[in-house]
Design a protein around this motif. Structure first.
Motif, PDB file in Angstrom:
ATOM      1  N   ARG A 324       0.970  -1.178  -0.127  1.00 14.17           N
ATOM      2  CA  ARG A 324       0.029  -0.064  -0.212  1.00 14.17           C
ATOM      3  C   ARG A 324       0.874   1.093  -0.141  1.00 14.17           C
ATOM      4  O   ARG A 324       2.119   1.172   0.686  1.00 14.17           O
ATOM      5  CB  ARG A 324      -0.558  -0.056   1.627  1.00 14.17           C
ATOM      6  CG  ARG A 324      -1.826   1.075   1.137  1.00 14.17           C
ATOM      7  CD  ARG A 324      -3.380   0.322   1.810  1.00 14.17           C
ATOM      8  NE  ARG A 324      -2.825   0.220   3.250  1.00 14.17           N
ATOM      9  CZ  ARG A 324      -3.170   1.368   3.980  1.00 14.17           C
ATOM     10  NH1 ARG A 324      -3.795   2.777   3.540  1.00 14.17           N
ATOM     11  NH2 ARG A 324      -2.775   1.262   5.425  1.00 14.17           N
ATOM     12  N   ALA A 342      -5.339   1.576  -2.315  1.00 11.65           N
ATOM     13  CA  ALA A 342      -5.965   0.057  -2.698  1.00 11.65           C
ATOM     14  C   ALA A 342      -6.920  -0.449  -1.857  1.00 11.65           C
ATOM     15  O   ALA A 342      -6.799  -0.143  -0.373  1.00 11.65           O
ATOM     16  CB  ALA A 342      -4.730  -0.731  -3.035  1.00 11.65           C
ATOM     17  N   THR A 344      -9.102  -4.119  -0.902  1.00  8.39           N
ATOM     18  CA  THR A 344      -9.099  -5.757  -1.198  1.00  8.39           C
ATOM     19  C   THR A 344     -10.223  -6.170  -1.199  1.00  8.39           C
ATOM     20  O   THR A 344     -11.138  -5.171  -0.620  1.00  8.39           O
ATOM     21  CB  THR A 344      -7.774  -6.721  -0.356  1.00  8.39           C
ATOM     22  OG1 THR A 344      -8.302  -7.959  -0.629  1.00  8.39           O
ATOM     23  CG2 THR A 344      -8.426  -5.988   1.029  1.00  8.39           C
ATOM     24  N   ARG A 350     -15.063  -3.711   2.467  1.00 11.19           N
ATOM     25  CA  ARG A 350     -13.440  -2.872   1.390  1.00 11.19           C
ATOM     26  C   ARG A 350     -12.931  -2.759   2.971  1.00 11.19           C
ATOM     27  O   ARG A 350     -12.911  -2.355   4.026  1.00 11.19           O
ATOM     28  CB  ARG A 350     -13.926  -2.927   0.601  1.00 11.19           C
ATOM     29  CG  ARG A 350     -15.479  -2.608  -0.037  1.00 11.19           C
ATOM     30  CD  ARG A 350     -15.359  -1.174  -0.998  1.00 11.19           C
ATOM     31  NE  ARG A 350     -14.550  -0.223  -0.696  1.00 11.19           N
ATOM     32  CZ  ARG A 350     -15.315   0.388  -2.354  1.00 11.19           C
ATOM     33  NH1 ARG A 350     -14.820   0.652  -2.901  1.00 11.19           N
ATOM     34  NH2 ARG A 350     -15.574   1.324  -1.544  1.00 11.19           N
ATOM     35  N   GLN A 352      -8.399  -2.023   3.451  1.00 14.08           N
ATOM     36  CA  GLN A 352      -7.705  -1.621   2.821  1.00 14.08           C
ATOM     37  C   GLN A 352      -6.132  -2.474   3.138  1.00 14.08           C
ATOM     38  O   GLN A 352      -6.643  -3.253   3.458  1.00 14.08           O
ATOM     39  CB  GLN A 352      -6.678  -0.278   3.881  1.00 14.08           C
ATOM     40  CG  GLN A 352      -7.724   0.617   4.184  1.00 14.08           C
ATOM     41  CD  GLN A 352      -7.471   1.402   2.987  1.00 14.08           C
ATOM     42  OE1 GLN A 352      -6.601   1.767   1.888  1.00 14.08           O
ATOM     43  NE2 GLN A 352      -8.899   2.749   2.433  1.00 14.08           N
ATOM     44  N   VAL A 353      -5.491  -2.257   2.349  1.00 14.26           N
ATOM     45  CA  VAL A 353      -4.975  -3.661   1.612  1.00 14.26           C
ATOM     46  C   VAL A 353      -2.863  -3.033   2.556  1.00 14.26           C
ATOM     47  O   VAL A 353      -3.182  -1.506   2.492  1.00 14.26           O
ATOM     48  CB  VAL A 353      -4.331  -4.233   0.588  1.00 14.26           C
ATOM     49  CG1 VAL A 353      -3.415  -4.650   0.056  1.00 14.26           C
ATOM     50  CG2 VAL A 353      -5.814  -3.798  -0.150  1.00 14.26           C
ATOM     51  N   ALA A 356      -0.107  -7.615  -0.775  1.00 11.93           N
ATOM     52  CA  ALA A 356      -0.660  -8.472  -1.257  1.00 11.93           C
ATOM     53  C   ALA A 356       0.011  -8.981  -2.471  1.00 11.93           C
ATOM     54  O   ALA A 356       1.329  -8.404  -2.814  1.00 11.93           O
ATOM     55  CB  ALA A 356      -1.916  -7.398  -2.953  1.00 11.93           C
ATOM     56  N   ASP A 360      -3.564 -12.500  -6.611  1.00 14.37           N
ATOM     57  CA  ASP A 360      -4.622 -11.275  -5.495  1.00 14.37           C
ATOM     58  C   ASP A 360      -4.773 -10.482  -6.313  1.00 14.37           C
ATOM     59  O   ASP A 360      -4.392 -10.299  -7.474  1.00 14.37           O
ATOM     60  CB  ASP A 360      -3.647 -10.963  -4.405  1.00 14.37           C
ATOM     61  CG  ASP A 360      -3.472 -12.046  -3.179  1.00 14.37           C
ATOM     62  OD1 ASP A 360      -4.110 -12.411  -2.986  1.00 14.37           O
ATOM     63  OD2 ASP A 360      -2.676 -12.084  -2.162  1.00 14.37           O
ATOM     64  N   VAL A 362      -5.855  -6.500  -6.295  1.00 15.97           N
ATOM     65  CA  VAL A 362      -6.014  -4.683  -5.960  1.00 15.97           C
ATOM     66  C   VAL A 362      -7.328  -4.132  -6.609  1.00 15.97           C
ATOM     67  O   VAL A 362      -7.145  -4.248  -7.513  1.00 15.97           O
ATOM     68  CB  VAL A 362      -5.321  -4.758  -5.285  1.00 15.97           C
ATOM     69  CG1 VAL A 362      -4.521  -5.709  -4.309  1.00 15.97           C
ATOM     70  CG2 VAL A 362      -4.083  -4.235  -6.667  1.00 15.97           C
TER      71      VAL A 362
END
Ligand code: G4P
Length: 526
Positions: A324, A342, A344, A350, A352-353, A356, A360, A362
């Motif tokens: 991220r 971004a 996930t 949803r 926050q990533v 990844a 995966d 995103v």
């Protein structure tokens, strides 16, 4: 990069393909339940009434009972991370499904045991075959009377042209359903009607020769032993290499709604389905183990969350580690962008990533600069291939009820066409706003979404356009063409020149008159 390889090897990214009503939504729910992604997977009925499936985003889907959007769900099962990319079942949304299939490493095909191979399944299978996508098969609704299992497998083999390797085999069907026999584990999973709803705790009897089986099945046990001997003799044994090459499909039987037969399916799936592998680009093959991040956008969705009013580009990670806040190179624009927030996808929630990995998906916030098919890297100029564009077959003119809303209408049509399911055209010599689509339902969807998401009342009326062709050639020739053909020329949302032909004959004549120009059925891959 041991961590990268470890994370990559854990990923299983797949989509479910089926004809509508075969049970894809129900099976999705059960898989999520096993993965702990949702707490309750009641009957589909309960879901449809009140607590809609986590994969159904839009109200429209509930009204029509079809999935309009593809959603992305991630869950953990055993030591694997499973990414399930949902796809709409309705034929009018097939472009979305086709593109989603370019972002997966394998697929799961669901077939209704009473109906067998249906039309949509055939078309989706053709798409999977283009990339030799490995396919698992689940034959569903065993709690209902269905067709003879041997006949079903024959149909899959002859109609879909793929070898079947039964892994589980039904013991009875409908009211006589007793369970399934697992040919690889040599174990009988007993079925208890209505009992296996929330979590499955099927009683398992190890070994076909186990006398326990005679106690439970009575005279049917001997019959089962004979039948299994025949099945083993007449069918293909499961061959993981043939499966991975897309030549053979392991087949499982069960009843998704009763959560029966789903565990053997999921267990075998996480064991045998492929982890993310290499991907082709224009210049070279990208290995999933490469340390530098690469990915491509296979889907764009506007206003996914009405509260956020944002547009999300779904990027499949092909190699490297995504962090991220990292800087991504947008190859087509030759610009760097910051992936600050971004996303996930855990269905509707949803998160926050932070990180990844290959396989995966995103979600990147898109302000109109990201298109379907765009590649992102850390700086290398790459272009992933194989993301299809579709030729619109139906055309309608948008008519406003309130002329003051013209700006809103244009904005809505442009943003919704970024998703790729519809295409927006502006003729050069008048102020019409024309929409092209592959399926007629798309116009209803757009009208509904315009109202809901952009507060614009619009209707779509017929217009005399037979087909669209993207015109390519030298600047001078294009200028000539633009001038001389004014009445039938338009620009698409990205400003590319398009010829809107009123009839087939007309198209033919124009192509003959302009031999130096190319008339392409689909827009240029960006
Ligand atoms: P789809 O996403 O592939 O379109 O299918 P979905 O899961 O929505 O299932 C379609 C119908 O089939 C649903 O019934 C669902 O309950 C039913 N179904 C799914 N799996 C099974 C199964 O294993 N056995 C039986 N008997 N039925 C199954 P519906 O009539 O649309 O809804 P409802 O009124 O039953 O809730």
């Amino acid at each position: 990069m041991p961590k990268l390889n470890e994370e990559r090897a854990r990923r299983r990214t797949f989509a479910i393909i089926s004809h509508p009503d075969a049970g894809k939504t129900t099976l999705t729910e059960k898989l999520l339940l096993f993965g702990g992604a949702i707490q309750m997977a009641g009957a589909v009925k309960a879901k449809k009434a009140a607590r809609h499936a986590t994969s159904d985003w839009m109200k429209l889907e509930q009204e029509r009972g079809i999935s309009v959007t593809s959603s992305v769900m991630q869950f953990q099962y055993r030591e694997r991370i499973v990414n399930l990319l949902d796809t709409p079942g309705h034929a009018d949304f097939s472009e979305d499904t086709y593109r989603t299939l370019t972002a997966v490493d394998s697929a799961l095909m669901v077939i209704d045991c009473a109906k067998g191979v249906e039309e949509r399944t055939i078309r989706l299978m053709e798409v999977c075959r283009l990339r030799q996508t490995p396919i698992f098969t689940f034959i569903n609704k065993l709690d209902r009377e269905g067709r003879d299992p041997v006949e079903l497998l024959d149909e899959v083999e002859s109609v879909l042209g793929i070898e079947c390797a039964p892994v589980t085999w039904p013991i009875g069907m409908g009211s006589r359903l007793k369970g399934v026999y697992h040919l690889l584990d040599d174990a009988v999973h007993l079925y208890e009607s209505g009992r296996n709803y929330v979590t499955q705790q099927a009683r398992i009897i190890e070994g076909l020769d186990n006398p326990e089986l005679d106690e439970v099945l009575g005279g049917d046990a001997a019959e089962l032993r004979d039948e299994i001997e025949l099945v083993r003799g007449a069918s293909h044994p499961f061959d993981p290499d043939r499966y991975l090459a897309g030549q053979q499909t392991p087949v499982f039987f069960g009843s998704a709604i009763n959560n029966f037969g789903v565990t053997p399916l999921l267990d075998a799936f996480v064991e045998h389905a492929p982890a993310p592998g290499p991907r082709e680009t224009v210049g070279r093959t990208v290995e999933s183990t490469e340390p530098d991040l690469t990915g491509f956008v296979f889907k764009i969705q506007a206003n996914m969350d009405p509260a956020h009013r944002d547009r999300i580009a779904f990027m499949r990670i092909c190699s490297g580690r995504f962090e991220r806040g990292m800087k991504l190179h947008h190859v087509r624009l030759g610009k760097d962008i910051k992936a600050a927030n971004a996303l996930t996808f855990m269905a509707q929630d949803r998160e926050q990533v932070e990180n990844a990995w290959p396989g995966d998906i995103v979600g990147l916030h898109n302000h109109g600069t990201i298109g379907i098919g765009d590649t992102f890297t850390l700086g290398e100029s790459l272009q992933f291939t194989g993301i299809p564009n579709f030729a619109p077959e139906l055309f309608r003119r948008a008519q406003l009820r309130d002329p003051l809303k013209l700006k809103q209408l244009q904005k809505g049509l442009i943003q919704l066409s970024e998703e790729g399911a519809t295409q927006f055209f502006r003729p050069l010599n008048n102020n019409d706003l024309i929409l092209g689509a592959v399926g007629v339902l798309q116009f209803d969807v757009v009208a509904y979404r315009l109202k809901n998401e952009y507060n614009v009342d619009a209707i779509f009326e017929n217009i005399n356009i037979h087909t669209a062709r993207w015109v390519r050639g030298t600047d001078r020739k294009l200028d000539d063409f633009r001038r001389q053909m004014q009445t039938n020329v338009a620009e698409d949302a990205a400003g590319q020149l398009v010829y809107l032909a009123p009839s087939r004959v007309n198209l033919q004549l124009t192509e003959e008159r302009w031999p130096d120009l190319e008339f392409a059925e689909t827009r240029e891959t960006l």
